[in-house]
Design a protein around this motif. Structure first.
Motif, short mmCIF file in Angstrom:
data_model
loop_
_atom_site.label_atom_id
_atom_site.label_comp_id
_atom_site.label_asym_id
_atom_site.label_seq_id
_atom_site.Cartn_x
_atom_site.Cartn_y
_atom_site.Cartn_z
N SER A 194 54.61 27.43 75.42
CA SER A 194 55.54 27.20 75.81
C SER A 194 57.16 27.27 74.76
O SER A 194 56.58 25.89 73.80
CB SER A 194 56.66 26.05 76.89
OG SER A 194 57.76 26.01 77.44
N ARG A 195 57.39 27.79 74.11
CA ARG A 195 58.55 27.68 72.96
C ARG A 195 59.36 26.72 73.19
O ARG A 195 59.82 26.01 71.79
CB ARG A 195 59.19 28.93 73.17
CG ARG A 195 59.82 28.89 71.31
CD ARG A 195 60.57 30.24 71.37
NE ARG A 195 60.84 31.01 69.87
CZ ARG A 195 61.70 29.80 68.60
NH1 ARG A 195 62.75 28.94 69.60
NH2 ARG A 195 62.42 30.77 67.69
N GLU B 287 52.81 33.06 72.52
CA GLU B 287 52.47 32.38 73.88
C GLU B 287 51.01 33.40 75.08
O GLU B 287 50.52 32.26 75.80
CB GLU B 287 53.52 32.80 74.67
CG GLU B 287 54.06 31.64 76.01
CD GLU B 287 54.96 31.86 76.87
OE1 GLU B 287 55.17 31.48 78.50
OE2 GLU B 287 56.06 32.44 76.51
N GLY B 288 51.24 34.52 74.76
CA GLY B 288 50.06 35.03 75.71
C GLY B 288 48.26 34.62 74.72
O GLY B 288 48.09 35.20 75.68
N ASN C 132 56.33 38.47 67.90
CA ASN C 132 57.11 37.90 68.81
C ASN C 132 56.11 36.29 69.77
O ASN C 132 55.43 36.56 69.49
CB ASN C 132 57.94 38.54 69.23
CG ASN C 132 57.70 39.25 70.61
OD1 ASN C 132 56.66 38.81 71.44
ND2 ASN C 132 57.84 40.59 70.67
N TRP C 133 57.23 35.63 69.60
CA TRP C 133 56.64 34.10 70.38
C TRP C 133 56.72 34.85 71.67
O TRP C 133 55.10 34.50 72.35
CB TRP C 133 58.49 32.77 70.95
CG TRP C 133 57.52 32.08 70.89
CD1 TRP C 133 57.35 31.83 72.18
CD2 TRP C 133 56.31 30.88 69.91
NE1 TRP C 133 56.66 29.94 72.01
CE2 TRP C 133 55.81 30.00 70.89
CE3 TRP C 133 55.92 31.19 68.64
CZ2 TRP C 133 54.99 28.84 70.37
CZ3 TRP C 133 55.83 30.24 68.15
CH2 TRP C 133 55.78 28.91 68.55
N ASP C 134 56.22 36.38 72.11
CA ASP C 134 55.59 36.07 73.90
C ASP C 134 54.87 36.06 73.38
O ASP C 134 53.20 35.97 74.10
CB ASP C 134 56.76 38.00 74.25
CG ASP C 134 58.17 37.31 75.07
OD1 ASP C 134 58.39 36.28 75.05
OD2 ASP C 134 58.77 38.51 74.93
#
Length: 66
Positions: free
Chosen positions: A35-36, A7-8, A2-4
């Motif tokens: 940042s998405r 991002e991490g 997932n995007w989290d």
């Protein structure tokens, strides 16, 4: 993925992002900083996509990262 997670791991992911979307500059990738929303906006700006198109491309990119 997932995007989290993207991002991490942004510093490690920048190379893959640059390979996928070569129109984005290193400075823009630094500004996006995982940042998405910022990424979506830059893709819309650079590629002329709608928000929906950019979001779908980001979802596809995140799914393909493993």
């Amino acid at each position: 993925m997932n995007w989290d997670i993207v991002e991490g791991k942004w510093d490690q992911m920048k190379g893959s992002v640059k390979q996928q979307w070569g129109k984005l500059t290193d400075d823009e990738l630094t500004e996006i900083n995982g940042s998405r929303d910022k990424m979506s906006g830059k893709l819309q700006e650079k590629y002329g996509w709608t928000k929906e198109e950019a979001d779908e491309k980001l979802n596809e990119f995140a799914r393909n990262q493993s």
